[in-house]
Design a protein around this motif. Structure first.
Motif, PDB file in Angstrom:
ATOM      1  N   UNK A  49      -3.589  41.391  32.363  1.00 12.82           N
ATOM      2  CA  UNK A  49      -4.356  40.727  31.309  1.00 12.82           C
ATOM      3  C   UNK A  49      -4.401  41.552  30.029  1.00 12.82           C
ATOM      4  N   UNK A  50      -4.291  42.873  30.155  1.00  9.97           N
ATOM      5  CA  UNK A  50      -4.372  43.744  28.981  1.00  9.97           C
ATOM      6  C   UNK A  50      -3.216  43.509  28.018  1.00  9.97           C
ATOM      7  N   UNK A  51      -2.159  42.905  28.486  1.00 10.28           N
ATOM      8  CA  UNK A  51      -0.984  42.674  27.645  1.00 10.28           C
ATOM      9  C   UNK A  51      -1.165  41.485  26.704  1.00 10.28           C
ATOM     10  N   UNK A  52      -2.286  40.763  26.842  1.00 11.10           N
ATOM     11  CA  UNK A  52      -2.493  39.541  26.069  1.00 11.10           C
ATOM     12  C   UNK A  52      -3.782  39.597  25.260  1.00 11.10           C
ATOM     13  N   UNK A  53      -3.802  38.860  24.148  1.00 13.26           N
ATOM     14  CA  UNK A  53      -5.015  38.724  23.349  1.00 13.26           C
ATOM     15  C   UNK A  53      -5.926  37.640  23.914  1.00 13.26           C
ATOM     16  N   UNK A  54      -5.450  36.938  24.947  1.00  9.47           N
ATOM     17  CA  UNK A  54      -6.236  35.892  25.583  1.00  9.47           C
ATOM     18  C   UNK A  54      -6.322  36.178  27.080  1.00  9.47           C
ATOM     19  N   UNK A  55      -7.059  37.233  27.441  1.00  5.02           N
ATOM     20  CA  UNK A  55      -7.091  37.661  28.844  1.00  5.02           C
ATOM     21  C   UNK A  55      -7.645  36.621  29.812  1.00  5.02           C
ATOM     22  N   UNK A  56      -8.639  35.828  29.373  1.00  6.34           N
ATOM     23  CA  UNK A  56      -9.218  34.822  30.266  1.00  6.34           C
ATOM     24  C   UNK A  56      -8.163  33.787  30.649  1.00  6.34           C
ATOM     25  N   UNK A  57      -7.378  33.356  29.682  1.00  4.90           N
ATOM     26  CA  UNK A  57      -6.332  32.382  29.968  1.00  4.90           C
ATOM     27  C   UNK A  57      -5.282  32.974  30.918  1.00  4.90           C
ATOM     28  N   UNK A 176       8.493  49.855  33.793  1.00  5.04           N
ATOM     29  CA  UNK A 176       8.290  48.833  32.760  1.00  5.04           C
ATOM     30  C   UNK A 176       7.371  47.726  33.253  1.00  5.04           C
ATOM     31  N   UNK A 177       7.353  47.498  34.567  1.00  5.66           N
ATOM     32  CA  UNK A 177       6.538  46.428  35.124  1.00  5.66           C
ATOM     33  C   UNK A 177       5.070  46.755  35.205  1.00  5.66           C
ATOM     34  N   UNK A 178       4.718  48.037  35.371  1.00  7.44           N
ATOM     35  CA  UNK A 178       3.311  48.402  35.551  1.00  7.44           C
ATOM     36  C   UNK A 178       2.694  49.092  34.332  1.00  7.44           C
ATOM     37  N   UNK A 179       3.483  49.359  33.311  1.00  5.43           N
ATOM     38  CA  UNK A 179       2.948  49.973  32.090  1.00  5.43           C
ATOM     39  C   UNK A 179       2.732  48.871  31.055  1.00  5.43           C
ATOM     40  N   UNK A 180       1.478  48.543  30.725  1.00  2.00           N
ATOM     41  CA  UNK A 180       1.211  47.467  29.758  1.00  2.00           C
ATOM     42  C   UNK A 180       1.860  47.748  28.403  1.00  2.00           C
ATOM     43  N   UNK A 181       2.485  46.733  27.837  1.00  2.00           N
ATOM     44  CA  UNK A 181       3.072  46.865  26.502  1.00  2.00           C
ATOM     45  C   UNK A 181       4.419  47.543  26.463  1.00  2.00           C
ATOM     46  N   UNK A 182       5.040  47.778  27.624  1.00  2.00           N
ATOM     47  CA  UNK A 182       6.351  48.427  27.648  1.00  2.00           C
ATOM     48  C   UNK A 182       7.377  47.567  26.932  1.00  2.00           C
ATOM     49  N   UNK A 183       8.133  48.184  26.020  1.00  2.00           N
ATOM     50  CA  UNK A 183       9.117  47.437  25.239  1.00  2.00           C
ATOM     51  C   UNK A 183      10.543  47.947  25.404  1.00  2.00           C
ATOM     52  N   UNK A 184      10.686  49.224  25.737  1.00  2.00           N
ATOM     53  CA  UNK A 184      12.017  49.816  25.854  1.00  2.00           C
ATOM     54  C   UNK A 184      11.906  51.104  26.663  1.00  2.00           C
ATOM     55  N   UNK A 200      -1.220  51.857  24.087  1.00  2.00           N
ATOM     56  CA  UNK A 200      -1.708  51.904  25.459  1.00  2.00           C
ATOM     57  C   UNK A 200      -3.168  52.382  25.488  1.00  2.00           C
ATOM     58  N   UNK A 201      -3.993  51.729  26.286  1.00  5.44           N
ATOM     59  CA  UNK A 201      -5.393  52.132  26.431  1.00  5.44           C
ATOM     60  C   UNK A 201      -5.518  53.154  27.559  1.00  5.44           C
ATOM     61  N   UNK A 202      -6.715  53.725  27.698  1.00  6.46           N
ATOM     62  CA  UNK A 202      -6.931  54.677  28.790  1.00  6.46           C
ATOM     63  C   UNK A 202      -6.777  53.978  30.136  1.00  6.46           C
ATOM     64  N   UNK A 203      -7.319  52.759  30.242  1.00  6.56           N
ATOM     65  CA  UNK A 203      -7.146  52.021  31.489  1.00  6.56           C
ATOM     66  C   UNK A 203      -5.679  51.707  31.729  1.00  6.56           C
ATOM     67  N   UNK A 204      -4.965  51.324  30.677  1.00  4.04           N
ATOM     68  CA  UNK A 204      -3.548  51.025  30.825  1.00  4.04           C
ATOM     69  C   UNK A 204      -2.789  52.216  31.376  1.00  4.04           C
ATOM     70  N   UNK A 205      -3.104  53.394  30.859  1.00  4.76           N
ATOM     71  CA  UNK A 205      -2.462  54.617  31.340  1.00  4.76           C
ATOM     72  C   UNK A 205      -2.884  54.917  32.773  1.00  4.76           C
ATOM     73  N   UNK A 206      -4.195  54.920  33.021  1.00  5.53           N
ATOM     74  CA  UNK A 206      -4.713  55.278  34.343  1.00  5.53           C
ATOM     75  C   UNK A 206      -4.216  54.321  35.428  1.00  5.53           C
ATOM     76  N   UNK A 207      -4.239  53.026  35.134  1.00  3.62           N
ATOM     77  CA  UNK A 207      -3.807  52.052  36.143  1.00  3.62           C
ATOM     78  C   UNK A 207      -2.316  52.182  36.427  1.00  3.62           C
ATOM     79  N   UNK A 208      -1.522  52.412  35.372  1.00  2.91           N
ATOM     80  CA  UNK A 208      -0.084  52.595  35.571  1.00  2.91           C
ATOM     81  C   UNK A 208       0.186  53.815  36.448  1.00  2.91           C
ATOM     82  N   UNK A 209      -0.525  54.903  36.165  1.00  4.80           N
ATOM     83  CA  UNK A 209      -0.351  56.129  36.955  1.00  4.80           C
ATOM     84  C   UNK A 209      -0.691  55.876  38.418  1.00  4.80           C
ATOM     85  N   UNK A 210      -1.815  55.200  38.677  1.00  7.13           N
ATOM     86  CA  UNK A 210      -2.228  54.944  40.063  1.00  7.13           C
ATOM     87  C   UNK A 210      -1.211  54.073  40.797  1.00  7.13           C
ATOM     88  N   UNK A 211      -0.665  53.077  40.104  1.00 10.65           N
ATOM     89  CA  UNK A 211       0.320  52.208  40.753  1.00 10.65           C
ATOM     90  C   UNK A 211       1.623  52.959  41.029  1.00 10.65           C
TER      91      UNK A 211
END
Length: 221
Positions: A49-57, A176-184, A200-211
C-alpha cells in the motif's frame, strides 16, 4: 471527503456483519503463531500500500484477490513463520479491536486487508510515510553476513558473492518486489546490489529488510 466517509461506512458495516458469525479472541490472548502470521500479513499489505497515494483502494483491491493471487503474494513475502514482523501486538490490537480468529491463509490475508483498509481510512497509515535520508541494518546466519543500507535514493544490499547467473536474477527480482518504490537496479561490484528506490520511508526500509532476512533464512533452511 464524501467518498472516504462512504468507504469507511461500508468497511465498518462489513466488519460488523462478519463479527456476528465469528468467535474472536483479543490479540493479546491469541495463539502466538496466529499473531506472528497476522503481523507478516500486515507488513506485506502495508509494504504494498505504501507504493500508492490511495492506500485504502489498494488494500481493498488486495482484499478481493483470488486464492491463486493471494498465494503468489504470500510466496513473495516468505510467510512461512520465519518472518519477524515490524507490526507489533499493540498495532495489531488497534487494527483488530474486536479480536482475531484463525482461518485458512487466503481468507486470513483478505481479512487483514479489510481491517487494515478500515483502520487506514479512519486513521491514516499505520506507519509514517515520511522519506528518510539514511538507514542501516545487518543480518548474520551460519557464518554469512549481510548488510542493508539506504542512502536516500538507493537500497544497498551487500552479500557473500556466491551467486550464479540464475540466482543473481532471482535475487534482483526479489529485492525489487519487496522494496517499495523500486525503479531500477545496479551491480557496482561483486557482492553488492543497489536498488534505486527514492523516497523510501523507515517502514519501507524496515519491512524490506525483514522480508529479505526471512527469505534468506527460508532459503538456507
Amino acid at each position: 471527503m464524501r467518498k472516504l466517509k462512504i468507504t469507511v461506512a461500508l468497511l465498518v458495516m462489513l466488519l460488523v456483519c462478519h463479527a456476528v458469525f465469528a468467535a474472536f479472541v483479543p490479540v493479546e490472548k491469541a495463539d502466538k503463531a496466529l499473531v506472528s502470521l497476522l503481523g507478516t500479513y500486515c507488513d506485506a499489505l502495508q509494504n504494498l500500500a505504501e507504493r500508492s497515494d490511495k492506500p485504502v483502494e489498494v488494500l481493498m483491491q488486495l482484499a478481493n484477490l483470488s486464492d491463486e493471487s493471494v498465494a503468489e503474494v504470500l510466496e513473495l513475502y516468505a510467510a512461512d513463520g520465519s518472518h519477524e514482523s515490524v507490526t507489533g501486538i499493540s498495532q495489531l490490537a488497534a487494527i483488530f479491536p474486536r479480536g482475531v480468529e484463525e482461518a485458512k491463509n487466503a481468507d486470513e490475508f483478505r481479512r487483514v486487508a479489510i481491517h487494515l483498509a478500515a483502520y487506514t481510512a479512519k486513521n491514516g497509515l499505520l506507519f509514517d510515510k515520511t522519506p528518510i535520508n539514511q538507514a542501516e541494518a545487518a543480518y548474520s546466519i551460519v557464518g554469512y553476513d549481510f548488510l542493508f543500507r539506504y542512502d536516500g535514493e538507493k537500497f544497498v544490499f551487500k552479500f557473500v558473492d556466491v551467486l550464479g547467473a540464475d540466482d543473481f536474477k532471482a535475487v534482483v527480482t526479489y529485492l525489487a518486489g519487496v522494496i517499495p518504490g523500486a525503479t531500477a537496479w545496479e551491480y557496482p561490484r561483486p557482492g553488492e546490489i543497489d536498488i534505486v528506490a527514492p523516497g523510501l520511508s523507515q517502514f519501507g526500509f524496515d519491512s524490506a529488510v525483514r522480508f529479505i532476512e526471512a527469505k534468506i533464512y527460508s532459503t538456507i533452511y
